[in-house]
Structures are given as C-alpha cells and as structure tokens.
Design a protein around this motif. Sequence first.
Motif, PDB file in Angstrom:
ATOM      1  N   GLN A  15      38.737  30.394  33.115  1.00  0.00           N
ATOM      2  CA  GLN A  15      38.794  31.614  32.505  1.00  0.00           C
ATOM      3  C   GLN A  15      39.447  32.523  33.617  1.00  0.00           C
ATOM      4  N   GLY A  16      39.673  33.710  33.411  1.00  0.00           N
ATOM      5  CA  GLY A  16      39.851  34.930  34.177  1.00  0.00           C
ATOM      6  C   GLY A  16      40.989  34.661  35.270  1.00  0.00           C
ATOM      7  N   ILE A  17      40.994  35.195  36.380  1.00  0.00           N
ATOM      8  CA  ILE A  17      42.045  34.869  37.328  1.00  0.00           C
ATOM      9  C   ILE A  17      42.575  33.423  37.478  1.00  0.00           C
ATOM     10  N   ASN A  90      39.211  30.166  44.212  1.00  0.00           N
ATOM     11  CA  ASN A  90      39.069  30.984  43.403  1.00  0.00           C
ATOM     12  C   ASN A  90      37.820  31.534  42.952  1.00  0.00           C
ATOM     13  N   ALA A  91      36.688  30.577  42.717  1.00  0.00           N
ATOM     14  CA  ALA A  91      35.535  30.687  41.975  1.00  0.00           C
ATOM     15  C   ALA A  91      34.749  31.699  42.730  1.00  0.00           C
ATOM     16  N   GLY A  92      34.243  32.603  41.901  1.00  0.00           N
ATOM     17  CA  GLY A  92      33.316  33.454  42.564  1.00  0.00           C
ATOM     18  C   GLY A  92      32.291  34.190  41.781  1.00  0.00           C
ATOM     19  N   ILE A  93      31.236  34.737  41.843  1.00  0.00           N
ATOM     20  CA  ILE A  93      30.391  35.363  41.550  1.00  0.00           C
ATOM     21  C   ILE A  93      29.883  36.677  42.047  1.00  0.00           C
ATOM     22  N   GLU A 190      41.193  42.721  35.009  1.00  0.00           N
ATOM     23  CA  GLU A 190      40.418  42.778  33.727  1.00  0.00           C
ATOM     24  C   GLU A 190      40.164  41.169  33.398  1.00  0.00           C
ATOM     25  N   THR A 191      38.886  40.844  33.570  1.00  0.00           N
ATOM     26  CA  THR A 191      38.379  39.628  33.366  1.00  0.00           C
ATOM     27  C   THR A 191      37.100  39.630  33.117  1.00  0.00           C
ATOM     28  N   ASP A 221      48.847  39.467  37.201  1.00  0.00           N
ATOM     29  CA  ASP A 221      49.508  40.414  38.523  1.00  0.00           C
ATOM     30  C   ASP A 221      48.815  39.272  39.825  1.00  0.00           C
ATOM     31  N   VAL A 222      47.626  38.827  39.718  1.00  0.00           N
ATOM     32  CA  VAL A 222      47.155  38.006  40.738  1.00  0.00           C
ATOM     33  C   VAL A 222      47.789  36.741  40.913  1.00  0.00           C
TER      34      VAL A 222
END
Length: 255
Positions: A15-17, A90-93, A190-191, A221-222
């Motif tokens: 998901q997300g970025i 990329n994974a992050g919390i 926006e994620t 954008d990223v």
Amino acid sequence: MTLSGKNALVTGSDQGIGQAIALEMAREGAGVVVNYRANREGAEETCSQIRQMGRKAAVIQADVGQVAESKRLVRESAAALNGLDILVNNAGIEKRAPFLEVTEEDYQALLDVNLTGPFFLSQSFAQFLKDAGRPGRIINISSVHEELPFPHFAPYCVSKGGLKMMMRDLAIELASCGITVNNIAPGAIETPINRHLMSDPKLLAPLLKNIPLGRIGQPEDVARVAAFLASSGADYITGATIVVDGGLLWNYSEQ
Ligand SMILES: NC(=O)c1ccc[n+]([C@@H]2O[C@H](COP(=O)([O-])OP(=O)(O)OC[C@H]3O[C@@H](n4cnc5c(N)ncnc54)[C@H](O)[C@@H]3O)[C@@H](O)[C@H]2O)c1
C-alpha cells in the motif's frame, strides 16, 4: 524504459508509497519483489498490476522489524527474481506520544522497523551484490523528519535521523562495491499512515498553509524520484537526500 533488466525489492509495497514505487519501477521495466507484513491482499494487488505490465513479480511476506526475517527476505527475493539490483527500504511505522509517555516497548518496536530493519536489509543486500560481483542501488524512504523536529513523535524522528547518518556512512563504505546509497525525504504524502490527518479539515488546513506548492503530495510524487535514483541517470549521485515535500521543510515567512 530506464530500468529494463533490473530487479527491485521494495519493502512494505502492499500500500501507500511502497506500492507506488513498486508500480513505477515496473513501469520503467524492472522486475519487483512485493513485500508485506500483514496486508496480503494489498501485496497480491500490487503484484497482479505488475504482472499485467508484463514484468516479473513475486510476493514475499516478512516482518522487517526482525533481523532474521530481513535476511531471509533478501535471500528469497534474489532467488525469486534470479538476482537483485535495487533495494528500497520503504516500510515504516509511526506512533504519536508525548516524550514523557513513550514506552520502551513502543520505542523499540518503532526503531526495529524504521532503522534496524533497513540496516540489516542493506547489509544482506550489499553482501549479496558483493558476492555476485554486481553493482546496485539502496534507496531509503526517510522523511523531512530526518531534519525537522516533530513534537510527540520523538522515536520516529530518532529513526529517520538515524537513517540519514546510515545512508551517509554506507554511501562511503559501499562506493567501492559500485553501490550507491541515497534517501528520499517525503513531506506530507496522502497515504494510509496519515489518514487521520487527511480526513480532519481542522488539521489539514494549517498543514496546507505550510506547503508552498499548496497541495499534499501523492505517492507517485515520491515514486518517480525513487525510479530516477534507481536509473542510470543517477549514476553519480550517492550520499544524498532528495526532499520531496512541496517546499515544506525550508518554508519560513514573516507576517
Ligand atoms: N505518508 C507520509 O506523509 C510520509 C512522509 C514521510 C515519510 N514517510 C515514510 O514513507 C514510508 C511509507 O509510508 P506510507 O506513508 O506509505 O505509510 P503506510 O502505512 O501506507 O505504509 C507503510 C508500509 O510499511 C509496511 N510495514 C510496516 N511495518 C512493517 C514490517 N514490520 N515489515 C514489513 N513491512 C512493514 C506496511 O505493510 C506498509 O506497506 C514510511 O517509511 C514512512 O515513514 C511517509
């Protein structure tokens, strides 16, 4: 296409970025390993979109907050795609808490995923490349908070600041192996990680005022910057942070 014949491992690409980066790299011709911790459905969706583009793709579950899992992830990714050239950490919390209320458990869990994970993923990846005698790219998704304080998010800032120095150090240590190491520092994107912020106009309005380009960023954008850093166009870039924030970080004005 700038990444034809290359293979990428993107952590947290369900998901997300991370998902946007996986798709953008595939669009540029790369084979991609889609990693997830718990959202198998999202990972399968990313994978199926990549295969529809005619690229190689594999889904591998692994918790990058555990060092043994990170090592397994690199090993299995290289086997699944028959080689690896690009690692995207990329994974992050993130977790909100005033400094005086941060628990040891929450601090450790965040550092495990956001900093220890990238450290040992990079180590396994660099060892794989060295043994295989091939060059490569490490791209870390840090944050404007590798520079900018963020009250009530101290462990997150510690992790992203650590990622900045890790990147600078590895850029030097790994240069002789032909491995470049760079960070991307997103601003407000926006994620799902900031759904609460995006859905509350009272929080969103003051944030938008701080962004000179006047909009929240999109994962794409990223992703476009990550694909560039992975391409030969970025051959001579190492040890750098590219800020992708619509001007947020260095915004200052007097009324
Ligand atoms: N969205 C933003 O505004 C923003 C801004 C700056 C930096 N970032 C950074 O971008 C990265 C991606 O965040 P996002 O906004 O897409 O958030 P997100 O919550 O949508 O995605 C986070 C991803 O990390 C994965 N993940 C979490 N823990 C994991 C673990 N233990 N093992 C494997 N995967 C795990 C999740 O599965 C998910 O795919 C993060 O490192 C975040 O810190 C985001």
